[in-house]
Design an enzyme around this catalytic site. Structure first.
Site, PDB file in Angstrom:
ATOM      1  CG  ASP A 235      -5.176  17.810  11.507  1.00  0.00           C
ATOM      2  OD1 ASP A 235      -5.946  18.968  11.511  1.00  0.00           O
ATOM      3  OD2 ASP A 235      -5.047  17.472  10.370  1.00  0.00           O
TER       4      ASP A 235
ATOM      5  CG  HIS B  19      -0.617  16.568  14.322  1.00  0.00           C
ATOM      6  ND1 HIS B  19       0.039  17.184  13.288  1.00  0.00           N
ATOM      7  CD2 HIS B  19      -1.502  15.990  13.547  1.00  0.00           C
ATOM      8  CE1 HIS B  19      -0.271  16.797  12.224  1.00  0.00           C
ATOM      9  NE2 HIS B  19      -1.366  15.675  12.235  1.00  0.00           N
TER      10      HIS B  19
HETATM   11 ZN   LIG Z   1      -4.867  13.382  11.284  1.00  0.00          ZN
END
Ligand SMILES: [Zn+2]
Length: 260
Positions: free
Chosen positions: A76, A221
């Protein structure tokens, strides 16, 4: 099953019954029971909003079938320049993953997005601004967040994304309406790495490896520098355990892009 629809129905039935009993007998304790029910209802709603695994307001793809030893790495908050290091490691092991993109970052990192597509990774939507308040936006504003990201990625790659991951895993009835209108597949996770915290890499790696099981969806991430460090240990370890890596589309056998 604990869903918004069921909980709302049960709450309405119980509250109505309690109020009728109160009106018949007039005992004040029934009002306290009604207040207790309202509080319980509120707590259940909050649990649904903040617990992605509950899939309370809408259908979410959180974990695949355990029948094959497939797992999906998902990233993400990119695209960012750190995404290159992540792609380098994935390429080294010939692994395809899924990246949930923030629309406002696409313009400055166009070559990152193009490389993701060229190297066979899957793209998903992660809103345009990634505001902490996204989950509580009204329908029109939420639609705009998702449509503008979809549009910017489509202009760049020609791909019309159907996968969506809600920021912070927050889901609401408004989100349920929007994803239904836009015909999106909403992706959660089963393994949260907490790689955005200040915890040293070793602790994050151990948390991920401890939780992974067949069908797992791992949340990472790619905008974080430490992401590449994590992958350098996690990937060889899971390959040794004979896991096979898949995109989200492959894991759940769902369409990642709209054919138009
Ligand atoms: Zn996010």
């Amino acid at each position: 099953m604990l869903t918004y629809k069921n909980v709302r129905l049960i709450h309405a039935l119980l509250s109505t019954t309690v109020l009728i009993v109160y009106l018949i007998y007039g005992h004040v304790q029934w009002l306290y029971v009604a207040m207790g029910l309202a509080l319980l209802y509120l707590c259940t709603l909050l649990y649904g909003v903040f617990t992605v695994k509950a899939a309370f307001f809408l259908t979410l793809f959180n974990e695949g079938s355990p029948r094959d030893k497939l797992i999906a790495l998902t990233f993400d908050d990119g695209p960012s320049q750190n995404t290159h290091q992540v792609m380098d490691i994935l390429k080294q092991y010939n692994i395809k993953a899924t990246f949930f993109l923030i629309g406002s970052k696409v313009k400055e990192n166009q070559e990152v997005v193009q490389r993701l597509v060229a190297e066979g990774h899957q793209l998903g939507n992660h809103t345009y601004h990634h505001s902490k308040a996204t989950g509580f936006y009204p329908v029109a504003k939420l639609t705009e967040e998702l449509e503008s990201t979809r549009s910017v990625v489509k202009q760049l790659t020609g791909l019309n994304m159907k996968l969506y991951r809600p920021p912070f895993g927050v889901t609401t009835p408004n989100l349920a309406k929007v994803v239904s209108q836009l015909r999106l597949n909403v992706i959660g996770w089963s393994v949260r790495s907490f790689d955005t915290t200040a915890q040293p890499a070793e602790g994050i790696i151990q948390r991920v490896l401890r939780q992974v099981k067949p069908g797992a969806v791992v949340l990472l991430h790619d905008d974080r520098e430490k992401c590449a460090v994590l992958l350098e240990t996690i990937i060889p370890h899971l390959l040794n355990q004979r896991y096979t890596f898949a995109t989200v589309g492959e894991l759940f056998e769902i369409e990642a892009y709209e054919n138009d």
